[in-house]
Design a protein around this motif. Structure first.
Motif, PDB file in Angstrom:
ATOM      1  N   GLU A  88      46.472 -15.047  51.599  1.00 41.80           N
ATOM      2  CA  GLU A  88      46.067 -13.576  50.850  1.00 41.80           C
ATOM      3  C   GLU A  88      44.729 -13.780  50.318  1.00 41.80           C
ATOM      4  O   GLU A  88      44.093 -14.915  49.978  1.00 41.80           O
ATOM      5  N   LEU A  89      44.010 -12.797  50.209  1.00 41.50           N
ATOM      6  CA  LEU A  89      42.756 -12.534  49.481  1.00 41.50           C
ATOM      7  C   LEU A  89      42.636 -11.637  48.602  1.00 41.50           C
ATOM      8  O   LEU A  89      43.193 -10.306  48.627  1.00 41.50           O
ATOM      9  N   LYS A  90      42.357 -11.988  47.512  1.00 40.67           N
ATOM     10  CA  LYS A  90      42.360 -11.207  46.162  1.00 40.67           C
ATOM     11  C   LYS A  90      41.168 -11.391  45.382  1.00 40.67           C
ATOM     12  O   LYS A  90      40.552 -12.410  45.019  1.00 40.67           O
ATOM     13  N   LEU A  91      40.689  -9.926  44.982  1.00 43.90           N
ATOM     14  CA  LEU A  91      39.382  -9.723  44.330  1.00 43.90           C
ATOM     15  C   LEU A  91      39.898  -9.408  42.690  1.00 43.90           C
ATOM     16  O   LEU A  91      40.764  -8.624  42.451  1.00 43.90           O
ATOM     17  N   LEU A  92      39.088 -10.428  41.780  1.00 46.43           N
ATOM     18  CA  LEU A  92      39.241 -10.014  40.473  1.00 46.43           C
ATOM     19  C   LEU A  92      38.333  -8.541  39.897  1.00 46.43           C
ATOM     20  O   LEU A  92      37.272  -8.678  40.503  1.00 46.43           O
ATOM     21  N   THR A  93      38.993  -7.846  39.452  1.00 42.92           N
ATOM     22  CA  THR A  93      38.090  -6.436  38.908  1.00 42.92           C
ATOM     23  C   THR A  93      37.230  -6.735  37.810  1.00 42.92           C
ATOM     24  O   THR A  93      37.761  -6.016  36.758  1.00 42.92           O
ATOM     25  N   PHE A  94      36.500  -7.641  37.782  1.00 43.49           N
ATOM     26  CA  PHE A  94      35.360  -8.139  36.882  1.00 43.49           C
ATOM     27  C   PHE A  94      34.480  -6.937  36.539  1.00 43.49           C
ATOM     28  O   PHE A  94      33.940  -6.327  35.569  1.00 43.49           O
ATOM     29  N   LEU A  95      33.855  -6.503  37.670  1.00 42.62           N
ATOM     30  CA  LEU A  95      32.564  -5.534  37.873  1.00 42.62           C
ATOM     31  C   LEU A  95      33.186  -4.216  37.435  1.00 42.62           C
ATOM     32  O   LEU A  95      34.190  -3.911  38.475  1.00 42.62           O
ATOM     33  N   PRO A  96      32.530  -3.210  36.888  1.00 41.40           N
ATOM     34  CA  PRO A  96      32.879  -1.817  36.721  1.00 41.40           C
ATOM     35  C   PRO A  96      32.895  -1.331  38.048  1.00 41.40           C
ATOM     36  O   PRO A  96      31.848  -1.177  38.916  1.00 41.40           O
ATOM     37  N   PHE A  97      33.948  -0.433  38.493  1.00 41.22           N
ATOM     38  CA  PHE A  97      33.664   0.252  39.714  1.00 41.22           C
ATOM     39  C   PHE A  97      32.586   1.477  39.734  1.00 41.22           C
ATOM     40  O   PHE A  97      32.340   1.807  40.616  1.00 41.22           O
ATOM     41  N   TYR A  98      32.398   1.880  38.536  1.00 41.59           N
ATOM     42  CA  TYR A  98      31.533   2.901  38.314  1.00 41.59           C
ATOM     43  C   TYR A  98      30.115   2.384  38.611  1.00 41.59           C
ATOM     44  O   TYR A  98      29.121   3.217  38.687  1.00 41.59           O
ATOM     45  N   HIS A  99      29.987   1.235  38.866  1.00 43.19           N
ATOM     46  CA  HIS A  99      28.528   0.481  39.015  1.00 43.19           C
ATOM     47  C   HIS A  99      28.519   0.274  40.434  1.00 43.19           C
ATOM     48  O   HIS A  99      29.386  -0.119  41.024  1.00 43.19           O
ATOM     49  N   ILE A 100      27.177   0.515  40.873  1.00 42.38           N
ATOM     50  CA  ILE A 100      27.079   0.109  42.287  1.00 42.38           C
ATOM     51  C   ILE A 100      27.391  -0.999  42.794  1.00 42.38           C
ATOM     52  O   ILE A 100      28.062  -1.214  43.972  1.00 42.38           O
ATOM     53  N   PHE A 101      27.425  -2.169  42.355  1.00 42.58           N
ATOM     54  CA  PHE A 101      27.638  -3.425  42.734  1.00 42.58           C
ATOM     55  C   PHE A 101      29.117  -3.619  42.706  1.00 42.58           C
ATOM     56  O   PHE A 101      29.777  -3.885  43.609  1.00 42.58           O
ATOM     57  N   GLY A 102      30.020  -3.251  41.694  1.00 47.23           N
ATOM     58  CA  GLY A 102      31.354  -2.972  41.605  1.00 47.23           C
ATOM     59  C   GLY A 102      31.870  -2.260  42.828  1.00 47.23           C
ATOM     60  O   GLY A 102      32.993  -2.397  43.176  1.00 47.23           O
ATOM     61  N   LEU A 103      31.473  -0.789  42.809  1.00 43.58           N
ATOM     62  CA  LEU A 103      31.966   0.149  43.570  1.00 43.58           C
ATOM     63  C   LEU A 103      31.733  -0.189  45.238  1.00 43.58           C
ATOM     64  O   LEU A 103      32.642  -0.151  45.940  1.00 43.58           O
ATOM     65  N   VAL A 104      30.628  -0.791  45.528  1.00 46.38           N
ATOM     66  CA  VAL A 104      30.545  -1.242  46.935  1.00 46.38           C
ATOM     67  C   VAL A 104      30.975  -2.948  47.223  1.00 46.38           C
ATOM     68  O   VAL A 104      31.771  -2.919  48.123  1.00 46.38           O
ATOM     69  N   ALA A 105      30.315  -3.642  46.617  1.00 46.13           N
ATOM     70  CA  ALA A 105      30.527  -5.169  47.071  1.00 46.13           C
ATOM     71  C   ALA A 105      31.910  -5.395  46.684  1.00 46.13           C
ATOM     72  O   ALA A 105      32.483  -6.381  47.338  1.00 46.13           O
ATOM     73  N   VAL A 106      32.740  -4.908  45.632  1.00 49.04           N
ATOM     74  CA  VAL A 106      34.013  -5.129  45.324  1.00 49.04           C
ATOM     75  C   VAL A 106      35.021  -4.223  46.085  1.00 49.04           C
ATOM     76  O   VAL A 106      35.754  -4.228  46.844  1.00 49.04           O
ATOM     77  N   TYR A 107      34.973  -2.973  45.598  1.00 48.38           N
ATOM     78  CA  TYR A 107      35.874  -2.074  46.045  1.00 48.38           C
ATOM     79  C   TYR A 107      35.839  -1.396  47.337  1.00 48.38           C
ATOM     80  O   TYR A 107      36.836  -1.571  48.165  1.00 48.38           O
ATOM     81  N   ILE A 108      34.767  -0.744  47.860  1.00 55.25           N
ATOM     82  CA  ILE A 108      34.703  -0.225  49.168  1.00 55.25           C
ATOM     83  C   ILE A 108      34.526  -1.285  50.083  1.00 55.25           C
ATOM     84  O   ILE A 108      35.386  -1.224  51.255  1.00 55.25           O
ATOM     85  N   TRP A 109      33.864  -2.354  50.091  1.00 51.15           N
ATOM     86  CA  TRP A 109      34.020  -3.667  51.217  1.00 51.15           C
ATOM     87  C   TRP A 109      35.279  -4.004  51.249  1.00 51.15           C
ATOM     88  O   TRP A 109      35.577  -4.292  52.587  1.00 51.15           O
ATOM     89  N   PHE A 110      36.012  -4.335  50.482  1.00 54.31           N
ATOM     90  CA  PHE A 110      37.253  -5.227  50.464  1.00 54.31           C
ATOM     91  C   PHE A 110      38.481  -4.223  50.581  1.00 54.31           C
ATOM     92  O   PHE A 110      39.402  -4.440  51.007  1.00 54.31           O
ATOM     93  N   GLY A 111      38.360  -3.044  49.873  1.00 52.15           N
ATOM     94  CA  GLY A 111      39.310  -2.044  50.044  1.00 52.15           C
ATOM     95  C   GLY A 111      39.498  -1.404  51.451  1.00 52.15           C
ATOM     96  O   GLY A 111      40.547  -0.996  51.974  1.00 52.15           O
ATOM     97  N   PHE A 112      38.196  -1.337  52.031  1.00 50.83           N
ATOM     98  CA  PHE A 112      38.331  -0.804  53.417  1.00 50.83           C
ATOM     99  C   PHE A 112      39.366  -1.880  54.510  1.00 50.83           C
ATOM    100  O   PHE A 112      39.667  -1.246  55.231  1.00 50.83           O
ATOM    101  N   PHE A 113      39.339  -2.990  54.081  1.00 55.61           N
ATOM    102  CA  PHE A 113      40.086  -4.020  54.943  1.00 55.61           C
ATOM    103  C   PHE A 113      41.281  -4.270  54.245  1.00 55.61           C
ATOM    104  O   PHE A 113      41.832  -5.198  54.549  1.00 55.61           O
ATOM    105  N   SER A 114      41.741  -3.494  53.133  1.00 58.81           N
ATOM    106  CA  SER A 114      42.956  -3.505  52.865  1.00 58.81           C
ATOM    107  C   SER A 114      43.308  -4.718  52.062  1.00 58.81           C
ATOM    108  O   SER A 114      44.504  -5.184  52.228  1.00 58.81           O
TER     109      SER A 114
END
Length: 646
Positions: A210-236
């Motif tokens: 499994e690959l798991k990311l900690l939701t440390f960075l806020p999703f409303y910030h560009i770093f959290g939105l792209v590098a955390v949520y979009i990049w890794f959410g796209f690949f489920s």
């Protein structure tokens, strides 16, 4: 692994999914469909008491479509493509509300919760926001509490998604800068992520399948939105919920959920580093000398990556066990400068910490992907991603052109197209194809002799001095122009000790003389006040200069050991509440004593102590008042006195 859409290799899965996405129309509807296509994969984990609650992509997708129906029913008169704001902190509910707004046909603006509420209200006017989905804050437009956004009985599946996503950063004159993106830009952001996966073996490593990311960075910030949520959410992949920012919660969450990836800001890495070093020192001279010897050998092996990795993982296993444990595979820092010794520490004890770069206006544009410890430790931000180009202007400032950059920028109500080459105002240089950030152009201070003083080259030497918690070089405007001023925040116990302030001043003077800057710095201010506040994620030099000019940062000589100008029953009771909650001697609690930064209080401690003020003064004390956080003794005093006198 059985979570790769039937593929055996990660690269094959990533390539096939990206190919399918590129053959679809470039809309948020297509992005949504691709991000939720692996229905059985676990999307979100959170601890609920003694159990771990898991939500799959399929379960969340179903709720999103039904929440979109609820939102449409709550806003029946709102035309499609009107603007709806999302004002929530990281959670499963944030993800579902975000997609529900787009799915309902609205454009969405992500409110930055770190900005003053007055700025958010101004943004409502600037963008003509018609409604807000909020987890607590009220606004002068239709406000839908997040708990009221419940799934309807039937889903909304008409396929008409909103066309624009807007992200906020801090602006000027009481407003915010708002950068708008379409799904076209997100296609390029996802394409860039494939290059990262292909180029860096370490970043795609899983732990126990499994690959798991900690939701440390806020999703409303560009770093959290792209590098955390979009990049890794796209690949489920899986996101792990972080309940609060206390050190114990962070460490326990990482270990319990076996987190593999952490992306955070330098402030986080600096604090973890300092606590780790303090813990090793506390174990005695023998342990400390053994640790130093290990670091020295790791440094010598930096030019031999494979041997370096084998040695570090064996030699520092106990250190890792006392930090994040053995599940961590990759970590990224970004947002501001990270100290060299911090990068060296993490990359020498068997972890991989890389530097990344991006801005609200341009998205994420580079990450250091090298496997060589020497390169990682150097502070390089890597090479620009495939859709991005870098260049320097005549002043040595980094300019960026990219297909994933925002479309438009709205500031103070005026919307304009982004320039083709965006001027970041970051000073940079390129060495052998890799890029390095040297500091901010607008942070450079001009000395009396006309020299350019770069804070990033000066502050680290001062921060290393005993007792110093933070240092900030900035220009302070006075009657005879702008003076280079070094503001040094120090441990309060050092300043309370007889002669402590004078000793620190002497140490600072020597450090400046060693850098041949003794005559270049016009003034040195020593203070017990924190320069980075509880709501900040990095040192903001312009904000520090403004606070100092307005009297919000006081020189140590006037801070006093226990607030002589406010020594009344109210102040005494406030100090007693602080002392009891934080288990600190009451005599250390001064006017400027900060609950978080001086007392080491956590968000849970803070929420627990607020009722004590209500009991003592029969006054309900909020988390913030007039948009300002209440964290110092003086803040509570002013609020309570005003309330009692009302």
């Amino acid at each position: 692994m059985n979570n790769l859409g039937g593929y055996k290799r990660i690269d094959d899965f990533v390539r096939a999914k990206l190919d399918r996405y590129e053959n679809m129309d470039r809309s948020f509807a297509s992005l949504f469909e691709m991000m939720f296509s692996e229905r059985d994969n676990v999307m979100y984990e959170r601890s609920v008491g003694y159990r771990i609650e898991k939500t799959t992509y399929g379960e969340s997708r179903d709720r999103i479509l039904r929440k979109a129906r609820t939102l449409r029913d709550r806003l029946p008169a709102l035309p499609r493509d009107d603007v709806v704001a999302l004002c929530m902190d990281n959670s499963l509910e944030w993800i579902e509300a975000f997609w529900a707004i787009l799915c309902a046909g609205f454009r969405v603006v992500l409110f930055n919760l770190r900005l003053d509420p007055a700025v958010l209200r101004r943004t409502i006017t600037d963008l003509n926001v018609r409604a807000v989905v909020s987890d607590g804050m009220e606004f002068p437009v239709t406000t839908i509490p997040s708990e009221d956004l419940v799934p309807a009985d039937t889903p909304l599946e008409d396929g008409t998604f909103g066309t624009e996503l807007m992200v906020m950063s801090s602006g000027t004159s009481g407003s915010a800068k708002v950068c708008s993106y379409t799904a076209e830009e997100f296609l390029w952001l996802v394409r860039d992520s494939f290059d990262i996966v292909r180029s860096c073996r370490q970043i795609k490593k899983h732990y126990e399948g499994e690959l798991k990311l900690l939701t440390f960075l806020p999703f409303y910030h560009i770093f959290g939105l792209v590098a955390v949520y979009i990049w890794f959410g796209f690949f489920s992949r899986t996101f792990v919920h972080l309940g609060d920012m206390s050190p114990s919660t962070i460490l326990n969450t990482i270990r319990r959920h076996k987190v593999t990836h952490i992306f955070a800001v330098p402030l986080f890495w600096n604090k973890v580093y300092e606590q780790a070093i303090a813990g090793i020192r506390d174990r005695g001279d023998r342990t400390w000398k053994k640790f130093e010897k290990g670091l020295s050998l790791a440094h010598k092996l930096e030019g031999l990556p494979l041997l370096h990795d084998v040695f570090c993982r064996a030699a520092f296993r106990e250190v890792r066990d006392n930090l994040f444990g053995g599940s961590i595979r990759f970590m990224i820092t970004g947002g501001s400068e990270v100290r060299g010794e911090v990068m060296a520490f993490f990359n020498s004890i068997g972890y991989r910490l890389a530097n990344g770069y991006g801005m609200t206006e341009i998205g994420i544009t580079s990450v250091e992907l090298s496997g060589k410890p020497r390169t990682l430790i150097s502070g390089s931000i890597g090479r620009p991603l495939p859709s991005v180009e870098y260049r320097l202007n005549g002043e040595g400032e980094l300019q960026v052109r990219g297909k994933a950059a925002c479309r438009t920028i709205t500031e103070q109500g005026v919307r304009r197209d982004r320039e083709e080459w965006y001027d970041t105002h970051d000073l940079a240089e390129c060495r052998k194809g890799r890029w390095y950030i040297l500091g901010r152009r607008d942070d450079v201070v001009i000395s009396p002799s006309g020299e350019n003083l770069n804070p990033n080259l000066i502050e680290p030497s001062v921060r290393r001095l005993p007792g110093v918690t933070e240092a900030c070089l900035c220009g302070i405007r006075g009657g005879d122009g702008v003076k280079p001023t070094l503001i040094v925040s120090a441990d309060r116990r050092l300043l309370m000790r007889e002669g402590g302030c004078e000793e620190l001043r002497a140490d600072v003077a020597k450090a400046l003389n060693d850098m041949s800057l003794g005559t270049q710095i016009a003034s040195v201010v020593v203070t017990a006040d924190p320069l980075i506040r509880a709501s900040d994620i990095k040192l903001n030099r312009r904000a520090v200069a403004k606070r100092y000019a307005e009297g919000g940062i006081r020189a140590a000589e006037t801070a006093g050991p226990s607030g002589t100008d406010r020594d009344d029953a109210v102040m005494a009771r406030i100090r007693a509440i602080f002392a009891e909650a934080l288990n600190h001697p009451v005599e250390e609690i001064t006017d400027g004593y900060d609950f978080f930064l001086d007392g080491g209080g956590t968000s849970l401690d803070y929420l627990a102590v607020l009722p004590e003020f209500e009991k003592a003064f029969s006054v309900a004390v909020p988390v913030s008042a007039d948009g300002k956080s209440l964290s110092r003794v003086a803040d509570f005093y002013d609020f309570i006195k005003d309330a009692l006198n009302a």
